[in-house]
Design an enzyme around this catalytic site. Structure first.
Site, PDB file in Angstrom:
ATOM      1  N   ASP A 114     -39.024  -3.418  -9.271  1.00  0.00           N
ATOM      2  CA  ASP A 114     -37.583  -3.447  -8.851  1.00  0.00           C
ATOM      3  C   ASP A 114     -36.896  -2.071  -9.359  1.00  0.00           C
ATOM      4  OD1 ASP A 114     -35.184  -4.844  -8.483  1.00  0.00           O
ATOM      5  OD2 ASP A 114     -34.626  -5.319 -10.408  1.00  0.00           O
ATOM      6  N   ASP A 120     -32.587  -1.628  -9.520  1.00  0.00           N
ATOM      7  CA  ASP A 120     -31.711  -1.520 -10.479  1.00  0.00           C
ATOM      8  C   ASP A 120     -32.076  -2.261 -11.554  1.00  0.00           C
ATOM      9  OD1 ASP A 120     -29.258  -0.425  -8.913  1.00  0.00           O
ATOM     10  OD2 ASP A 120     -30.139  -1.974  -7.342  1.00  0.00           O
TER      11      ASP A 120
END
Length: 257
Positions: free
Chosen positions: A11, A13
């Protein structure tokens, strides 16, 4: 203990960056992947930006990620629609990340009798566009949304996101959308296909139990939860599933590559 994974999904953020600052260890982790020639993709549910936009955003934080190593919910949605109905048509509520992805798979964007209504994230939702979507769905267009996130972050606080607008359209039409992005493992499977990876030899790194980890488990991946984003260590026990590892940050993942 070193991981047996040959391929990596991470991922963006909460794992690599937070509020446009690189998190400690992120640059070194990416450098280790490149040094070891490990196939990898950076994943995001954000459908606003193109991979080129996101690569530039990451570069401003000091992180070097080639645009071809970025996989967005917009790209996953375009891939899904291309598989479902090649050369189809769509009425799109979204921005360049989504419209570009659909154009690149050969979709026609139209507000006249489209095959699909495709809802993505945008900072300029209009009542007129939402009304048009409601009427097109009522007339038989199939309803697709890039991701179910109900809010997105901003400097001023949370903003309504794709899931919130989807709920409004569902209330008006009685039709639930098919969400392509996380936590749908479909997004991870399309990412694996993109880098020709196998689930048995791939690890997913995320900061959210309810999207990254659960989708990783459902896609058959090894999973690592880092505690630099949404999920706190105390929260992990509330879920009926567990990640393969819980680590303080991406810095602790470097030695696993």
């Amino acid at each position: 203990m070193r991981s047996t994974s040959q391929c990596w999904l991470t991922d963006m953020d909460g794992v690599l960056v937070h509020e446009d600052r690189a998190l400690p260890g992120a640059a070194e982790f990416l450098a280790r992947l490149i040094e070891k020639a490990r196939p990898f993709l950076v994943l995001t549910n954000n459908s606003i930006y193109t991979p080129r936009d996101l690569a530039a955003r990451l570069a401003r934080t000091g992180l070097s990620v080639p645009e071809q190593a970025i996989w967005t919910s917009a790209l996953a949605t375009a891939t899904f629609l291309d598989d479902q109905l090649p050369g189809g048509s769509a009425y799109v509520i979204g921005e360049a990340g989504l419209t570009t992805a659909l154009h690149e798979v050969g979709y026609t964007l139209t507000d006249v009798d489209p095959d699909f209504v495709v809802l993505g994230e945008t900072r300029t939702y209009s009542f007129e566009a939402i009304t048009r979507a409601v009427r097109l769905i009522g007339n038989g267009a199939r309803f697709i949304a890039t991701n179910p996130d109900v809010t997105g972050p901003s400097a001023e606080g949370p903003l309504p996101a794709t899931g919130s607008v989807a709920a409004m359209i569902t209330k008006a039409t009685g039709r639930e959308p098919y969400f392509v992005g996380k936590p749908n493992p479909m997004m991870f499977r399309s990412a694996l296909n993109r880098i020709e990876a196998h689930s048995e030899s791939t690890t997913m790194i995320g900061d959210r139990m309810d999207t990254d980890v659960v989708a990783g488990i459902e896609a058959g991946l090894d999973t690592i939860l880092v505690l630099t984003g949404s999920t706190r260590e105390a929260d992990v026990e509330r879920y009926p599933f567990r990640p393969g590892r819980v680590l303080p940050s991406i810095a602790e993942v470097i030695d696993l590559v």
